[in-house]
Enzyme design. Structure first.
Site, PDB file in Angstrom:
ATOM      1  N   ASP A  13      74.618  -3.418  13.789  1.00 57.75           N
ATOM      2  CA  ASP A  13      73.298  -3.611  13.184  1.00 57.75           C
ATOM      3  C   ASP A  13      73.037  -2.423  12.258  1.00 57.75           C
ATOM      4  OD1 ASP A  13      70.606  -4.626  12.832  1.00 57.75           O
ATOM      5  OD2 ASP A  13      69.926  -3.061  14.186  1.00 57.75           O
ATOM      6  N   SER A  14      71.982  -2.549  11.485  1.00 56.74           N
ATOM      7  CA  SER A  14      71.589  -1.444  10.603  1.00 56.74           C
ATOM      8  C   SER A  14      71.072  -0.242  11.394  1.00 56.74           C
ATOM      9  CB  SER A  14      70.492  -1.919   9.656  1.00 56.74           C
ATOM     10  OG  SER A  14      69.414  -2.427  10.414  1.00 56.74           O
ATOM     11  N   CYS A  76      72.571  -7.959  13.018  1.00 58.88           N
ATOM     12  CA  CYS A  76      71.515  -7.763  12.021  1.00 58.88           C
ATOM     13  C   CYS A  76      71.314  -9.053  11.214  1.00 58.88           C
ATOM     14  CB  CYS A  76      71.958  -6.626  11.102  1.00 58.88           C
ATOM     15  SG  CYS A  76      70.828  -6.282   9.765  1.00 58.88           S
ATOM     16  N   GLU A 157      58.861   0.183  15.320  1.00 54.04           N
ATOM     17  CA  GLU A 157      59.564   1.452  15.566  1.00 54.04           C
ATOM     18  C   GLU A 157      58.585   2.593  15.827  1.00 54.04           C
ATOM     19  OE1 GLU A 157      62.602   2.253  12.676  1.00 54.04           O
ATOM     20  OE2 GLU A 157      63.839   0.614  13.447  1.00 54.04           O
ATOM     21  N   CYS A 189      64.665 -11.467  12.833  1.00 55.67           N
ATOM     22  CA  CYS A 189      64.892 -10.028  12.676  1.00 55.67           C
ATOM     23  C   CYS A 189      65.092  -9.437  14.068  1.00 55.67           C
ATOM     24  CB  CYS A 189      63.682  -9.393  11.994  1.00 55.67           C
ATOM     25  SG  CYS A 189      63.809  -7.606  11.844  1.00 55.67           S
ATOM     26  N   HIS A 191      64.173  -6.798  15.476  1.00 52.45           N
ATOM     27  CA  HIS A 191      63.064  -6.112  16.140  1.00 52.45           C
ATOM     28  C   HIS A 191      62.016  -7.048  16.740  1.00 52.45           C
ATOM     29  CE1 HIS A 191      64.767  -2.906  13.796  1.00 52.45           C
ATOM     30  NE2 HIS A 191      63.844  -2.030  14.159  1.00 52.45           N
TER      31      HIS A 191
HETATM   32  N1  DGL Z   1      68.209  -5.194  11.600  1.00 55.34           N
HETATM   33  C1  DGL Z   1      67.451  -5.700  10.478  1.00 55.34           C
HETATM   34  C2  DGL Z   1      67.413  -7.236  10.542  1.00 55.34           C
HETATM   35  O1  DGL Z   1      67.573  -7.844  11.575  1.00 55.34           O
HETATM   36  C3  DGL Z   1      66.052  -5.129  10.447  1.00 55.34           C
HETATM   37  C4  DGL Z   1      65.994  -3.667  10.117  1.00 55.34           C
HETATM   38  C5  DGL Z   1      66.499  -3.333   8.731  1.00 55.34           C
HETATM   39  O2  DGL Z   1      65.877  -3.732   7.714  1.00 55.34           O
HETATM   40  O3  DGL Z   1      67.532  -2.696   8.641  1.00 55.34           O
HETATM   41  O4  DGL Z   1      67.233  -7.858   9.525  1.00 55.34           O
END
Ligand code: DGL
Length: 270
Positions: A13-14, A76, A157, A189, A191
């Protein structure tokens, strides 16, 4: 493909949000070893160009392949929307690859045949129209409306989860014209599972809120079984790696992963 069932599952993931997916996988498949990579040095991916997201995603995928991962899980949504085809091509027959969008599309196809469905996610995910195109390729009777909700990631966050600020932001987004008259809402997403109860409450529990983390975990189990790659006995310890370590990332990671974890720094960009 020369893979062993006892090889690890690679998840990336990012940042630390993808731990919601890792957590769902860990709880469904506790015998599997997980190697998680969060690219905290480069987050957020949600506002980046497609080329940059592909570049980061390919580099992380190569790293996970070097660790002998039997399957790469693109946790992600933004990377799944923008880099999936590139990663499949890069991996070839070296491992399996799944993203977090196809499992949800598959679930919708089997459970929600004709509906108005809303999708919320980052700008990168929504602009790619991935969910919309994939759902409508399978079923034209489903109307998909999408809305980018970029404030939700920093809001979560920063710990604004169940208070006036988060409720106001959630209300503001969900009351937009794009999301009216929907019967289901895809949380597109990493989160968003954290605020799913507030979202359900906004709708008075009348809209079906789809938590993709759980759906992805179930899909992954089926994939491993279909390829005889489910682990045959309890594997070694999980690793949660990040490209940039801070105490802050470590502290918030516990919000996304149910259970105690510690992040370790492994900067593959040097
Ligand atoms: N992990 C990203 C997603 O699911 C969200 C956070 C980001 O923008 O890096 O799209």
């Amino acid at each position: 493909m020369n893979l062993s069932p006892n090889n690890p599952i690679g998840i990336f993931d990012s940042g630390v949000g993808g731990l919601t997916v890792a957590s769902a996988i860990h709880h469904l498949l506790p015998g599997e070893q997980i190697i998680y990579y969060g690219d905290t040095a480069h987050l957020p991916y949600g506002d980046k160009s497609k080329e940059t997201i592909i570049y980061y995603s390919e580099k992380i995928t190569e790293f996970l392949l070097e660790k002998d991962c039997k399957i790469i899980v693109i946790a992600c949504n933004t990377a799944s929307s923008n880099a999936y085809e590139n990663i499949v091509k890069l991996v070839g027959s070296r491992a399996l690859v799944i993203n977090v969008i196809d499992p949800v599309v598959d679930y919708i196809q089997h459970h929600l045949s004709s509906q108005n469905i809303g999708v919320i996610g980052t700008k990168g995910t929504i602009n790619s129209k991935s969910y919309q195109n994939k759902i409508n390729n399978l079923n034209k009777n489903i109307t998909v409306s999408s809305l980018a909700t970029p404030l939700l990631v920093p809001m979560i966050e920063e710990g604004f989860i169940f208070d006036d600020i988060s409720n106001a932001i959630i209300r503001n987004y969900l009351s937009r014209p794009e999301l009216q008259n929907i019967q289901s809402l895809v949380l597109g997403c990493t989160h968003y599972p954290i605020i799913q109860n507030q979202i359900k409450k906004y709708y008075n529990f009348k809209v079906n809120v789809l938590d993709s983390a759980k759906i992805v975990a179930g899909f992954l189990r089926n994939e491993l079984n279909a390829h005889q790659l489910a682990s045959t006995h309890i594997q070694g310890v999980n690793h949660f790696l990040v490209s940039d370590y801070t105490d802050y990332f470590n502290a918030i990671s516990n919000m996304f992963f149910e259970g105690e974890i510690n992040l370790e720094k492994d900067n593959i960009w040097n």
